[in-house]
Design a protein around this motif. Structure first.
Motif, PDB file in Angstrom:
ATOM      1  N   ASP A 162      40.838  34.726  42.274  1.00  0.00           N
ATOM      2  CA  ASP A 162      40.388  35.420  41.872  1.00  0.00           C
ATOM      3  C   ASP A 162      38.238  34.638  41.414  1.00  0.00           C
ATOM      4  OD1 ASP A 162      42.875  36.097  41.237  1.00  0.00           O
ATOM      5  OD2 ASP A 162      42.207  36.408  38.773  1.00  0.00           O
ATOM      6  N   ASP A 164      37.885  32.591  39.983  1.00  0.00           N
ATOM      7  CA  ASP A 164      36.858  31.917  38.615  1.00  0.00           C
ATOM      8  C   ASP A 164      37.205  30.596  38.093  1.00  0.00           C
ATOM      9  OD1 ASP A 164      40.019  32.486  38.246  1.00  0.00           O
ATOM     10  OD2 ASP A 164      39.424  32.796  36.498  1.00  0.00           O
ATOM     11  N   MET A 293      35.898  40.922  39.401  1.00  0.00           N
ATOM     12  CA  MET A 293      36.633  40.379  38.304  1.00  0.00           C
ATOM     13  C   MET A 293      35.256  39.323  37.808  1.00  0.00           C
ATOM     14  SD  MET A 293      40.260  40.333  40.694  1.00  0.00           S
ATOM     15  CE  MET A 293      40.928  38.908  39.195  1.00  0.00           C
ATOM     16  N   SER A 295      33.687  35.870  37.942  1.00  0.00           N
ATOM     17  CA  SER A 295      33.437  35.157  38.597  1.00  0.00           C
ATOM     18  C   SER A 295      32.103  34.233  38.782  1.00  0.00           C
ATOM     19  CB  SER A 295      34.208  35.080  39.953  1.00  0.00           C
ATOM     20  OG  SER A 295      33.409  33.970  41.064  1.00  0.00           O
ATOM     21  N   LEU A 303      38.497  44.683  42.095  1.00  0.00           N
ATOM     22  CA  LEU A 303      39.628  45.426  41.667  1.00  0.00           C
ATOM     23  C   LEU A 303      40.017  46.585  42.727  1.00  0.00           C
ATOM     24  CD1 LEU A 303      40.317  43.626  38.354  1.00  0.00           C
ATOM     25  CD2 LEU A 303      41.397  43.617  40.167  1.00  0.00           C
ATOM     26  N   GLY A 336      46.725  44.512  40.751  1.00  0.00           N
ATOM     27  CA  GLY A 336      45.566  43.378  41.113  1.00  0.00           C
ATOM     28  C   GLY A 336      45.100  43.455  42.125  1.00  0.00           C
ATOM     29  N   ARG A 338      43.066  43.971  45.749  1.00  0.00           N
ATOM     30  CA  ARG A 338      41.159  43.561  45.547  1.00  0.00           C
ATOM     31  C   ARG A 338      41.131  43.435  46.732  1.00  0.00           C
ATOM     32  NH1 ARG A 338      42.541  38.327  42.311  1.00  0.00           N
ATOM     33  NH2 ARG A 338      44.459  40.244  41.477  1.00  0.00           N
TER      34      ARG A 338
END
Length: 360
Positions: A162, A164, A293, A295, A303, A336, A338
């Motif tokens: 992700d 993040d 997403m 970040s 995505l 999800g 990506r």
């Protein structure tokens, strides 16, 4: 030929899900998929060091060389830790740490998006384990209130799929409140986050509140191996109980020499970290067909729900000479799927412009 047809059913399942994995070469395309964030590997900045390419055994037998203990002390000093212990990989480090430290009657609570190596280490532990919703502090507290024994909170500083970042200061506050032990995997923060690439823990000055940190060297650091940081007591414990250390042939002196070179190099790569931030800002401010997403790191997931759709867009980018790889179910949950776009200091302005053009 050996008859192993019993394997085919599971392989057919993967193919039916359009999730069959194959190994591929980079083929000279612009790199938007590797974890070589600073370009240490791309630019071949680590040189042959003339050291032995074999360690000859486990560190508890013939495989403990002077350079290993020297480098462990240097790494511990850089990361402001009491002690450091080298492992052959980040996978081995997480496996050894999490399978040996928590005991029966203890509780491990881990972020649900934690890496497979964290999950596998937890599986081998005798402690009970629960996941908490990703970066959800309320859910974490709910799970802690049902915990028994020593409590271990496990998460990553930067999440590999992700991109993040964990709310580290808040996690520290919760750990203190409930007398829990924090374990932080800094794999994707090492070399990138902090003024010298020291990682999120030191960047937030929380190192005194962390039970154990795992830094890996196969990403921005540009070589191989990993280290667990903690107290001298933790180091002694892992030497005695971490099976992935005890029963593995140690890293070679040449490999440890490369780690030493990298730690002399990446702290001063300020220009590369600045360029990386420039590319992150440019991509995240662009108007793209699919959403990025949230970040602020070099990992920028786009995505594209559905395995077929994600594969199709990745192929379009590949045809344009841009090496972007899809991340598909079951690696990520359905819906999800990506493209995991990874930015690097060595990417050019022309490559960034072309990437944005294709994705727009």
């Amino acid at each position: 030929m050996y008859r192993d047809d019993f394997l085919q059913a599971k392989l057919n399942e993967r193919k039916a899900q359009d999730a069959f994995r194959v190994l591929r070469l980079q083929e000279g395309k612009a790199d938007f998929c590797s974890n070589d964030y600073l370009g240490i590997t791309h630019r071949q900045l680590l040189k042959e060091n003339g050291l032995s390419t074999g360690s000859t055994g486990s560190r508890l037998l013939a495989g403990n060389w002077p350079i290993m203990e020297t480098v462990e002390k240097e790494i511990a000093a850089f990361h402001q830790a009491e002690a450091a212990l080298l492992f052959n990989s980040g996978y081995d480090a997480n496996l050894g740490l999490l399978s040996s430290v928590p005991q029966k009657g203890d509780t491990i609570i881990y972020d649900q998006l934690s890496h497979a190596s964290i999950r596998d280490g937890i599986r081998l532990s005798f402690a009970q384990a629960f996941s908490f919703a990703h970066n959800d502090l309320a859910d974490l507290e709910k799970k802690i209130q049902a915990a028994t024994g020593n409590i271990f909170i496990v998460t990553e500083s930067v999440f590999s799929m992700d991109g993040d970042i964990c709310p580290l200061k808040e996690l520290v506050a919760i750990a203190k409140q409930y007398h829990a032990h924090l374990i932080i995997d800094e794999a994707h923060a090492t070399g990138v986050i902090g003024a010298q690439g020291e990682g999120l823990v030191q960047a937030t000055q929380t190192q005194e509140a962390i039970f154990a940190r795992v830094h890996t060297f196969g990403k921005a650091v540009g070589c191989h191996g990993a280290v667990v940081l903690g107290s001298n007591q933790l180091r002694d414990y892992l030497i005695n109980f971490a099976r992935s250390l005890i029963y593995s042939t140690a890293l070679s002196p040449a490999a440890v020499g490369a780690i030493q070179q990298a730690y002399q190099l990446f702290p001063s790569m300020h220009t590369e970290r600045t360029v990386l931030q420039q590319w992150i800002k440019q991509l995240t401010s662009a108007k793209l067909k699919y959403p990025l997403m949230p970040s602020t790191t070099a990992i920028q997931p786009l995505l594209v729900p559905g395995n077929q759709e994600a594969r199709a867009l990745a192929k379009q980018l590949q045809k344009a000479g841009l090496d972007v790889r899809p991340i598909l179910y079951p690696t990520v949950p359905k819906g999800g799927e990506r493209l995991r776009i990874v930015l690097h200091a060595f990417n050019t302005q022309a490559e960034i412009n072309q990437l944005i053009q294709v994705l727009s």
